[in-house]
Design a protein around this motif. Structure first.
Motif, PDB file in Angstrom:
ATOM      1  N   GLU A 204     -42.601 -15.856 -14.493  1.00 59.89           N
ATOM      2  CA  GLU A 204     -41.643 -14.911 -13.891  1.00 59.89           C
ATOM      3  C   GLU A 204     -41.943 -14.726 -12.395  1.00 59.89           C
TER       4      GLU A 204
ATOM      5  N   SER B 227     -37.092  -9.740   3.730  1.00 62.38           N
ATOM      6  CA  SER B 227     -37.849  -8.492   3.881  1.00 62.38           C
ATOM      7  C   SER B 227     -37.966  -7.861   2.501  1.00 62.38           C
ATOM      8  N   ILE B 228     -39.062  -7.133   2.298  1.00 62.77           N
ATOM      9  CA  ILE B 228     -39.306  -6.459   1.022  1.00 62.77           C
ATOM     10  C   ILE B 228     -39.420  -4.957   1.282  1.00 62.77           C
TER      11      ILE B 228
ATOM     12  N   THR C 188     -35.441  -6.320  -2.450  1.00 66.30           N
ATOM     13  CA  THR C 188     -35.320  -7.213  -1.300  1.00 66.30           C
ATOM     14  C   THR C 188     -33.962  -7.014  -0.633  1.00 66.30           C
ATOM     15  N   ASP C 189     -33.806  -7.635   0.534  1.00 66.92           N
ATOM     16  CA  ASP C 189     -32.594  -7.378   1.320  1.00 66.92           C
ATOM     17  C   ASP C 189     -31.623  -8.557   1.224  1.00 66.92           C
ATOM     18  N   CYS C 190     -30.516  -8.414   1.933  1.00 69.05           N
ATOM     19  CA  CYS C 190     -29.427  -9.401   1.908  1.00 69.05           C
ATOM     20  C   CYS C 190     -29.935 -10.819   2.159  1.00 69.05           C
ATOM     21  N   ASP C 191     -30.880 -10.981   3.065  1.00 73.43           N
ATOM     22  CA  ASP C 191     -31.356 -12.318   3.418  1.00 73.43           C
ATOM     23  C   ASP C 191     -32.626 -12.725   2.668  1.00 73.43           C
ATOM     24  N   ASN C 192     -33.106 -11.896   1.769  1.00 77.00           N
ATOM     25  CA  ASN C 192     -34.339 -12.167   1.015  1.00 77.00           C
ATOM     26  C   ASN C 192     -35.542 -12.425   1.924  1.00 77.00           C
TER      27      ASN C 192
ATOM     28  N   GLN D 277     -37.293 -17.048  -4.795  1.00 74.73           N
ATOM     29  CA  GLN D 277     -36.072 -16.468  -4.218  1.00 74.73           C
ATOM     30  C   GLN D 277     -36.322 -15.812  -2.851  1.00 74.73           C
ATOM     31  N   LEU D 278     -37.592 -15.612  -2.509  1.00 73.07           N
ATOM     32  CA  LEU D 278     -37.907 -14.921  -1.249  1.00 73.07           C
ATOM     33  C   LEU D 278     -38.089 -15.944  -0.128  1.00 73.07           C
TER      34      LEU D 278
ATOM     35  N   ILE E 269     -39.546 -15.338  -9.083  1.00 82.63           N
ATOM     36  CA  ILE E 269     -39.243 -14.273  -8.113  1.00 82.63           C
ATOM     37  C   ILE E 269     -39.600 -14.751  -6.700  1.00 82.63           C
TER      38      ILE E 269
END
Lengths: 137, 137
Positions: free
Chosen positions: B8, B92-93, B86-90, B15-16, B12
């Protein structure tokens, strides 16, 4: 927020540490002044901080376009600065803002609209505008 | 927060976007889960995110020490992860945390304890511990 003279702005900027990130940038967190919701994270160079303090509207530095931009210059979704805060190391900025309409170019109030839930990022809020209505394709 | 398996966590992390900052780092904003106060901004590499998701405690990457560290490993002022966003652009956390005692090594609850007031940065909160009592000199 009170707007500042060039002399005052110079003194404020001299206290900030732009040396930590490549390109002499400082990270800026924008937070809703009322709800304390975190709206976005972006970067600023000295000129963007100058513009922010001079005008009272949030300005950032776009690394892709290599220039200072006023948040909301295309969409109208500007951020009025209410508080300008720095941290223990003077190498991060927190601005409390009055956000017009929404911070995120994807149509959400905050850019942080994806929360981890059972191993997946899921949208945590409702879209409040359609980006196709605002931005040219 | 639920803890995650290695499979998992791998999905995750995939995707960042760690490509935006030098050293493959992603900025992480820690926010108090109850008051929404912003506590600190730090950086994480993939391993720090892995440790965070595996253990449920915030881990960051120290650029000066060039290693992953658990927040509070010396002071005991750990951060228990409640939400991972996370944010729109992946790129920033935002973590919502339960902060033990205080986030700032200078003794304040939040690292963002200096607010611009009449052209000067002024302390905006009360120190809740004396750093000399916690950290070896």
């Amino acid at each position: 927020m009170k707007k500042f003279s060039h002399t005052e702005i110079g003194k404020i900027i001299d206290q900030l540490d732009f040396s930590k990130l490549e390109g002499n940038l400082i990270p800026v967190i924008a937070q809703d002044e009322v709800s304390n919701e975190v709206l976005m994270l972006a970067y600023a160079d000295k000129q963007a901080i100058e513009k922010t303090l001079e005008t009272g509207w949030a300005h950032y530095y776009s690394r892709s376009r290599q220039k200072v931009w006023k948040k909301g210059e295309t969409s109208g979704h500007v951020q009025e600065i209410k508080d300008f805060i720095t941290d223990c190391d003077n190498d991060s900025i927190l601005i409390k803002v009055k956000q017009i309409k929404a911070a995120c170019h994807k149509g959400y109030y905050s850019c942080f609209y994806k929360t981890l839930d059972k191993g997946q990022f899921r949208v945590n809020s409702t879209r409040i505008f359609d980006p196709n209505d605002i931005y040219e394709k």
